[in-house]
Design an enzyme around this catalytic site. Structure first.
Site, mmCIF file in Angstrom:
data_model
loop_
_atom_site.group_PDB
_atom_site.id
_atom_site.type_symbol
_atom_site.label_atom_id
_atom_site.label_comp_id
_atom_site.label_asym_id
_atom_site.label_seq_id
_atom_site.Cartn_x
_atom_site.Cartn_y
_atom_site.Cartn_z
ATOM 1 N N SER A 201 40.371 -45.528 50.091
ATOM 2 C CA SER A 201 40.063 -45.337 51.343
ATOM 3 C C SER A 201 39.586 -44.394 52.682
ATOM 4 O O SER A 201 40.152 -42.914 52.129
ATOM 5 C CB SER A 201 39.288 -46.636 52.057
ATOM 6 O OG SER A 201 38.392 -46.760 52.570
ATOM 7 N N GLU A 326 30.282 -48.582 45.660
ATOM 8 C CA GLU A 326 31.288 -47.857 46.270
ATOM 9 C C GLU A 326 29.854 -48.834 47.450
ATOM 10 O O GLU A 326 31.277 -49.880 48.621
ATOM 11 C CB GLU A 326 31.454 -46.969 46.721
ATOM 12 C CG GLU A 326 32.496 -46.009 46.470
ATOM 13 C CD GLU A 326 33.774 -46.618 46.317
ATOM 14 O OE1 GLU A 326 34.329 -46.927 47.273
ATOM 15 O OE2 GLU A 326 34.748 -45.851 45.394
ATOM 16 N N HIS A 412 33.391 -51.161 47.191
ATOM 17 C CA HIS A 412 33.969 -50.636 47.841
ATOM 18 C C HIS A 412 35.836 -51.676 47.862
ATOM 19 O O HIS A 412 35.617 -52.446 48.143
ATOM 20 C CB HIS A 412 33.999 -49.610 48.766
ATOM 21 C CG HIS A 412 34.397 -48.423 49.658
ATOM 22 N ND1 HIS A 412 35.191 -47.455 49.337
ATOM 23 C CD2 HIS A 412 35.403 -49.085 51.016
ATOM 24 C CE1 HIS A 412 36.104 -47.390 50.192
ATOM 25 N NE2 HIS A 412 36.840 -47.561 51.139
#
Length: 502
Positions: A201, A326, A412
Site C-alpha cells: 500500500s 482491492e 486490500h
C-alpha cells in the site's frame, strides 16, 4: 565475516554496531533485536528536519522490546498498527536474523503501509521470525507519519535554505533507515550488498519513490511492491498544480486554522503533537504524496509513471502486483482522484467500460481497484521490463474461508500475513489451505531476496515478464499458478483513458 550469534537458548545474543552494543533475544531459532534507533529523535528543534545520526550509548542496550509507534490516529482495527505507546520519538527499527546462520545472508527491509498516516514496523503481523528462519535477515522500520512526515510551510522552507530538505520527511526517514542497514547489517549476518525492500500500500508507493529518488540509489538491490498504486500524482512543495494548492499553501492553511497566521518555524515546532492530527491529512487528496525536488535538490522531482516511462528508475529486479478486490467497497464517486477520472470520461469511454465490466453495477464495484492498483501494476511491470530489467507480475486472489463478508476477491492488505507467514496475526481464522499459500508466498519472496529470481525450490514457475508479457503468477485458493493477466479488456480501456488525460 560477522561473528555468529550464540545459538544457546539461554544466552542472550550480543552484537556491536556503530552506536554501541545491543542485547537481543532468541525465539524459535531466530535472534531478534528490537527498538534500535536509526536516527536521532525528531523532536523539538529536529521536528520537520532531515533525519540526523543517532547518538551512541555506553555499555549494553537492551533490545528486547519494540519502540513507540509514530504519532497517528487511533488504529481502528488494522493489524498493521503496533502496540502503544505512541511518540514523536519513534525512529527505530527491528532486526531478525537466524541465530546459527552463516553470513552474509540476504536482507529484507519492510516498509509498512497505512496511507502514510498510520501503521508501524512493530506490529505482530510484521514479525520477521518466520521469514528469517528461511535464511534471510529481516528489518522493519518506523517512519514519520501524517503532518510530521509530510508538511511544508514558508517559515520552514526559509529555514532549510535552497538546498535543505523540505516537506518529504517520512521518505527521508526510510532512506536513513536503509543507510543504517548498509552501515550496520553485516554484524547481524546480513549482506549490505544484497538488500531487498518490500512494502504494501503506502509502503509500496514509497518503494516506487525510492526507486526514482537519487539519494536512495545503491541502498537496495531488489524491490517488491505490493498494491503500491503507481499512477498517483504528487503535490509540489512550492508551486501549485492544475489549480490545486502547493504543499506550502496547504501548510499555511493548516497553520492559519490553528490561529498561527504568519507563524515562525519555532512557533510551528511548539504546536502540541495532538493538534497535528485533526483534521487528518488526506493521502488521496494530495496532502501526503509530494514532489519536493527543486533546483537540483530534494528527493522526488517527478511522478512515478513518467519516471518509469523515461527509464529513470533503479535498475533492480522487481516484483510488483495487486489484490483481486482491492477497493471493492469503494465506488468511483466516493474518493478523489478516481472521482475525477470517472467525471473526465467521454460518453464512448464510459459506455465501453460499462460493457467491459458487464454493466454499470459491475463497473462501480470494480473500477476503483483497477484504476488505483491493477492497471498501474501492469503498466509499471511493462515499463520496467521494457527498460530491460527483470520483472515479475502477480495477482493475489486468496480469500480465507472464514473471512467475514461476501467478497468478490482478495481485499486490500489481505496478502500481508501470507507474505510474512504470520497467519496467527491474521484478523480472521485460517486453515490448511491458507498455510499452504503462506508457505509458497514466503518462499517466493525470500527466494527473490536471495537470488533476484523468485523461482526455485520446486515452486510452480513464475513467468518473467520480459520473456512472457501478459503472464503473471496468480495466488489463488488452490495455490500459485501461472496465468494470463485477467480482465485485459478493462485494463486496456483504463490505460487508454490515462493516456488521454495525462
Amino acid at each position: 565475516m560477522a561473528p555468529r550469534i550464540p545459538p544457546a537458548a539461554d544466552v542472550n545474543p550480543v552484537v556491536r554496531i556503530g552506536q554501541g552494543a545491543l542485547v537481543g533475544r532468541i525465539e524459535a531459532g531466530v535472534a531478534g533485536f528490537k527498538g534500535v534507533p536509526y536516527a536521532a529523535p525528531p523532536v523539538g528543534p529536529l521536528r520537520w528536519r532531515a533525519p540526523q545520526p543517532p547518538a551512541g550509548w555506553p555499555g549494553l542496550r537492551d533490545a528486547a522490546t519494540v519502540g513507540p509507534i509514530c504519532v497517528q490516529p487511533p488504529a481502528g482495527g488494522d493489524p498493521g498498527v503496533g502496540p502503544l505507546p505512541m511518540s514523536e520519538d519513534c525512529l527505530t527499527l527491528n532486526v531478525w536474523t537466524p541465530d546459527a546462520g552463516d553470513g552474509p545472508l540476504p536482507v529484507m527491509v519492510w516498509i509498512h503501509g497505512g496511507a502514510l498516516i498510520s501503521g508501524s514496523g512493530t506490529a505482530a503481523l510484521y514479525d520477521g521470525t518466520a521469514l528469517a528462519r528461511r535464511g534471510v535477515v529481516v528489518v522493519t522500520i518506523n517512519y514519520r507519519l501524517g503532518r510530521l512526515g509530510v508538511f511544508a510551510h514558508p517559515a520552514l522552507s526559509a529555514e532549510a535554505g535552497g538546498g535543505g530538505l523540505v516537506g518529504n520527511y517520512g521518505l527521508a526517514d526510510m532512506i536513513a533507515g536503509l543507510e543504517w542497514v548498509r552501515d550496520n547489517i553485516a554484524v547481524f549476518g546480513g549482506d549490505p550488498a544484497n538488500v531487498t525492500v518490500f512494502g504494501e500500500s503506502a509502503g509500496g508507493a514509497a518503494i516506487l519513490r525510492l526507486m526514482i529518488a537519487g539519494p536512495a540509489r545503491g541502498l537496495f538491490h531488489r524491490a517488491v511492491v505490493q498494491s503500491g498504486l503507481g499512477r498517483d500524482v504528487g503535490t509540489p512543495v512550492f508551486a501549485g498544480r492544475d489549480g490545486r494548492p502547493s504543499l506550502e499553501a496547504r501548510g499555511v492553511a493548516f497553520a492559519d486554522s490553528l490561529g498561527l497566521a504568519g507563524a515562525t518555524a519555532a512557533q510551528l515546532r511548539a504546536v502540541p503533537t495532538g493538534r497535528l492530527l485533526s483534521p487528518p491529512p488526506s493521502f488521496y487528496g494530495g496532502d501526503l504524496l509530494v514532489l519536493d525536488g527543486h533546483d537540483g535538490h530534494g528527493l522526488i522531482d517527478a511522478d512515478v509513471e513518467p519516471a518509469f516511462a523515461a527509464g529513470r528508475q533503479a535498475a533492480v529486479p522487481l516484483i510488483i502486483g495487486s489484490n483481486s478486490d482491492e477497493f471493492g467497497d469503494i465506488r468511483p464517486e466516493d474518493m478523489s482522484p478516481w472521482r475525477e477520472l470517472d467525471a473526465a470520461m467521454t460518453g464512448p469511454e464510459r459506455q465501453a467500460l460499462h460493457a467491459a465490466y458487464g454493466g454499470a453495477d459491475g463497473y462501480r464495484a470494480g473500477v476503483v481497484s483497477d484504476l488505483a492498483f491493477n492497471e498501474p501494476a501492469r503498466r509499471l511491470a511493462r515499463l520496467h521490463a521494457r527498460a530491460g530489467h527483470p520483472t515479475w507480475l502477480y495477482r493475489f486472489d486468496v480469500v480465507a474461508a472464514a473471512m467475514p463478508g461476501a467478497r468478490a476477491g482478495a481485499p486490500h492488505g489481505s496478502e500481508r500475513p501470507y507474505v510474512f507467514d504470520n497467519l496467527s496475526a491474521a484478523p480472521w481464522p485460517v486453515g490448511e489451505r491458507d498455510r499452504r499459500v503462506a508457505t509458497a508466498m514466503a518462499g517466493y519472496w525470500t527466494g527473490f531476496a536471495a537470488t533476484g529470481d523468485p523461482n526455485g525450490d520446486q515452486r510452480p514457475v513464475w513467468p518473467e515478464y520480459r520473456a512472457t508479457p501478459g503472464q503473471l503468477l496468480m495466488f489463488g485458493n488452490d495455490g500459485p499458478a501461472a496465468a494470463p493477466v485477467p480482465f485485459v479488456e478493462r485494463l486496456d480501456l483504463i490505460e487508454a483513458l490515462y493516456a488521454r488525460i495525462h
